[in-house]
Write a protein that holds these residues in place. Structure first.
Motif, short mmCIF file in Angstrom:
data_model
loop_
_atom_site.label_atom_id
_atom_site.label_comp_id
_atom_site.label_asym_id
_atom_site.label_seq_id
_atom_site.Cartn_x
_atom_site.Cartn_y
_atom_site.Cartn_z
N MET A 62 -7.46 0.73 14.83
CA MET A 62 -7.76 2.12 15.15
C MET A 62 -8.97 2.22 16.09
N ALA A 63 -9.98 1.38 15.85
CA ALA A 63 -11.16 1.40 16.72
C ALA A 63 -10.81 0.93 18.13
N GLU A 64 -10.02 -0.15 18.23
CA GLU A 64 -9.64 -0.66 19.55
C GLU A 64 -8.75 0.33 20.30
N GLY A 65 -7.93 1.09 19.57
CA GLY A 65 -7.03 2.04 20.21
C GLY A 65 -7.75 3.19 20.88
N ARG A 66 -9.01 3.41 20.52
CA ARG A 66 -9.75 4.52 21.14
C ARG A 66 -10.03 4.27 22.61
N ALA A 67 -9.87 3.03 23.07
CA ALA A 67 -10.10 2.73 24.48
C ALA A 67 -8.96 3.24 25.37
N ALA A 68 -7.84 3.60 24.76
CA ALA A 68 -6.66 4.01 25.54
C ALA A 68 -6.62 5.52 25.75
N HIS A 69 -5.77 5.93 26.66
CA HIS A 69 -5.53 7.36 26.92
C HIS A 69 -5.10 8.07 25.66
N GLY A 70 -4.33 7.41 24.82
CA GLY A 70 -3.87 7.92 23.53
C GLY A 70 -3.38 6.75 22.72
N HIS A 71 -3.31 6.89 21.41
CA HIS A 71 -2.92 5.77 20.55
C HIS A 71 -1.98 6.26 19.46
N VAL A 72 -0.82 5.61 19.36
CA VAL A 72 0.11 5.81 18.27
C VAL A 72 0.08 4.54 17.41
N PHE A 73 -0.39 4.65 16.18
CA PHE A 73 -0.46 3.46 15.33
C PHE A 73 0.94 3.01 14.93
N ASN A 74 1.14 1.70 14.99
CA ASN A 74 2.44 1.11 14.65
C ASN A 74 2.21 -0.35 14.32
N LEU A 75 3.25 -1.03 13.95
CA LEU A 75 3.21 -2.48 13.84
C LEU A 75 3.38 -3.08 15.22
N GLY A 76 3.08 -4.38 15.33
CA GLY A 76 3.29 -5.08 16.58
C GLY A 76 4.70 -5.58 16.76
N HIS A 77 5.52 -5.39 15.75
CA HIS A 77 6.97 -5.62 15.80
C HIS A 77 7.54 -4.93 14.57
N GLY A 78 8.74 -5.28 14.15
CA GLY A 78 9.39 -4.55 13.08
C GLY A 78 8.92 -4.92 11.69
N VAL A 79 9.16 -4.00 10.74
CA VAL A 79 8.88 -4.24 9.33
C VAL A 79 9.72 -5.44 8.86
N LEU A 80 9.08 -6.41 8.21
CA LEU A 80 9.80 -7.57 7.68
C LEU A 80 10.51 -7.18 6.39
N PRO A 81 11.68 -7.78 6.13
CA PRO A 81 12.52 -7.33 5.00
C PRO A 81 11.84 -7.37 3.64
N GLU A 82 10.94 -8.32 3.41
CA GLU A 82 10.32 -8.46 2.09
C GLU A 82 9.03 -7.67 1.94
N THR A 83 8.71 -6.82 2.89
CA THR A 83 7.48 -6.03 2.84
C THR A 83 7.50 -5.06 1.66
N ASP A 84 6.38 -4.96 0.96
CA ASP A 84 6.25 -4.02 -0.14
C ASP A 84 6.10 -2.60 0.43
N PRO A 85 7.03 -1.69 0.12
CA PRO A 85 6.91 -0.33 0.66
C PRO A 85 5.60 0.35 0.30
N ASP A 86 5.02 0.01 -0.85
CA ASP A 86 3.76 0.65 -1.24
C ASP A 86 2.62 0.28 -0.29
N VAL A 87 2.68 -0.92 0.27
CA VAL A 87 1.66 -1.33 1.24
C VAL A 87 1.77 -0.47 2.50
N LEU A 88 2.98 -0.21 2.95
CA LEU A 88 3.16 0.65 4.12
C LEU A 88 2.70 2.07 3.84
N SER A 89 2.95 2.55 2.63
CA SER A 89 2.47 3.89 2.27
C SER A 89 0.95 3.95 2.34
N ARG A 90 0.29 2.90 1.90
CA ARG A 90 -1.17 2.86 1.95
C ARG A 90 -1.65 2.83 3.40
#
Length: 355
Positions: A319-347
């Motif tokens: 989030m801090a590094e994204g402030r250098a850009a014109h605008g920032h949409v937070f996301n992953l650097g690729h897709g959600v892995l199948p075994e990811t805990d959904p509660d972690v993404l909610s957090r």
């Protein structure tokens, strides 16, 4: 294109949506966040819904595609829905023999490796993706409008990635047949990508006419190329797709994997937002992309398995590094892995919104 412009002028009123405001370089009430491959993969409700239904069948069933798209919006409270689809959906709709084999990925019945093969490729008629357009209409009704409305992102694979599947016959580690064709027979290569660019445009225009609020052009395999080869063999065709959507008046997102050395060239293709994987810090990426374009990304999906303290620290850094850009949409650097805990993404969503 005139019809598309008329439709885009009658879209849901979502101007104040955090996603769209951030892309414009404004400071929305909360930072926007969504996840690539958020529609399914790690959600138990997705696996239950998909049970017994093949991937492509789900993509072409409007009610099913709608429900799968909505599941992560309900679960996580993200700031955008992305249409449940697949890179090969428009190829399948055009009549090209392609199937998604579990555990392998897209497999093409008759690979394309000659000028005659390219000449024999079918075109895509808008009617062939009517089920996808219907899913979009169902979704826009569900996602609402006004201050509480959630933007819907349309989706398509970029011409190069589609070409790689067609030439290789399926997923490839080295893309040797693809690279051999582009270098040994550039005329056939450009004819192939020109054809695929038209298919991609038809697919995205159908989504736009049905009401999506943004589009993402996804180039899975572009990172396999040098910048020189990307500029010569890929950039003109991605640029054609993005330019062909300009009059729709919606944000265009362009993302590729392993494309740190290509970010400047990808920005030149004409997108409003350039997605960045986890290999390049967002402040560095913003310098490569140049002014006037937002960035999207870029938490490493594997970090989601490292424990909450690590995840929180990485989110704050990004989030801090994204402030250098014109605008920032937070996301992953690729897709959600199948075994990811959904509660972690909610957090993650909660933390991003709190920042």
């Amino acid at each position: 294109m005139a019809d598309l412009a008329v439709v885009s002028g009658a879209r849901r009123e979502l101007r104040d949506a955090p996603l769209l405001a951030a892309i414009r370089g404004e400071h929305p009430a909360r930072p926007p966040v969504w996840f690539m491959r958020q529609a399914g993969r790690s959600l138990p409700e997705y696996r239950a819904l998909r049970k017994g239904t093949e991937m492509l069948a789900a993509c072409f069933t409007p009610e099913l595609a709608c429900e799968i798209t909505l599941q992560p919006v309900r679960r996580y409270g993200v700031d955008a829905a992305i249409l449940f689809s697949d890179i090969v959906v428009p190829l399948k709709a055009a009549g090209i023999g392609v199937e998604i084999v579990p555990g392998t990925g897209p497999v093409v019945a008759e690979p394309v490796r000659s000028a005659a093969d390219v000449a024999a490729l079918p075109t895509l008629e808008p009617e062939a993706v009517a089920p996808v357009a219907q899913a979009v209409r169902l979704l826009t009704a569900e996602l609402g409008s006004g201050p509480s409305g959630i933007p819907l992102i349309g989706f398509a694979g970029a011409p190069f990635t589609c070409a790689s599947y067609l030439v290789e016959g399926g997923p490839s580690r080295n893309h040797e047949r693809t690279k051999a064709l582009m270098h040994s027979d550039p005329d056939t290569w450009h004819a192939l990508l020109d054809h695929l660019a038209e298919i991609t445009l038809t697919f995205l225009r159908a989504q736009l006419a049905a009401g999506v609020d943004a589009v993402q052009l996804f180039d899975s395999w572009a990172g396999a190329l040098s910048e020189r080869d990307y500029r010569r063999f890929v950039l003109p065709h991605s640029a054609r797709v993005l330019a062909g959507l300009a009059d729709a008046g919606v944000p265009r997102i362009h993302f590729g994997v392993g494309t740190g050395e290509l970010l400047g060239a990808m920005a030149e293709a004409g997108a409003d937002v350039v997605g960045v994987d986890w290999r390049v810090p967002l402040d560095v990426a913003a310098g490569r992309i140049g002014p006037g374009r937002a960035v999207q990304g870029n938490l490493d999906p594997s970090v989601l398995f490292a424990g909450q303290d690590v995840v929180d620290a990485e989110v704050r850094r990004i989030m801090a590094e994204g402030r250098a850009a014109h605008g920032h949409v937070f996301n992953l650097g690729h897709g959600v892995l199948p075994e990811t805990d959904p509660d972690v993404l909610s957090r993650v969503v909660e933390l991003v919104h709190s920042l």
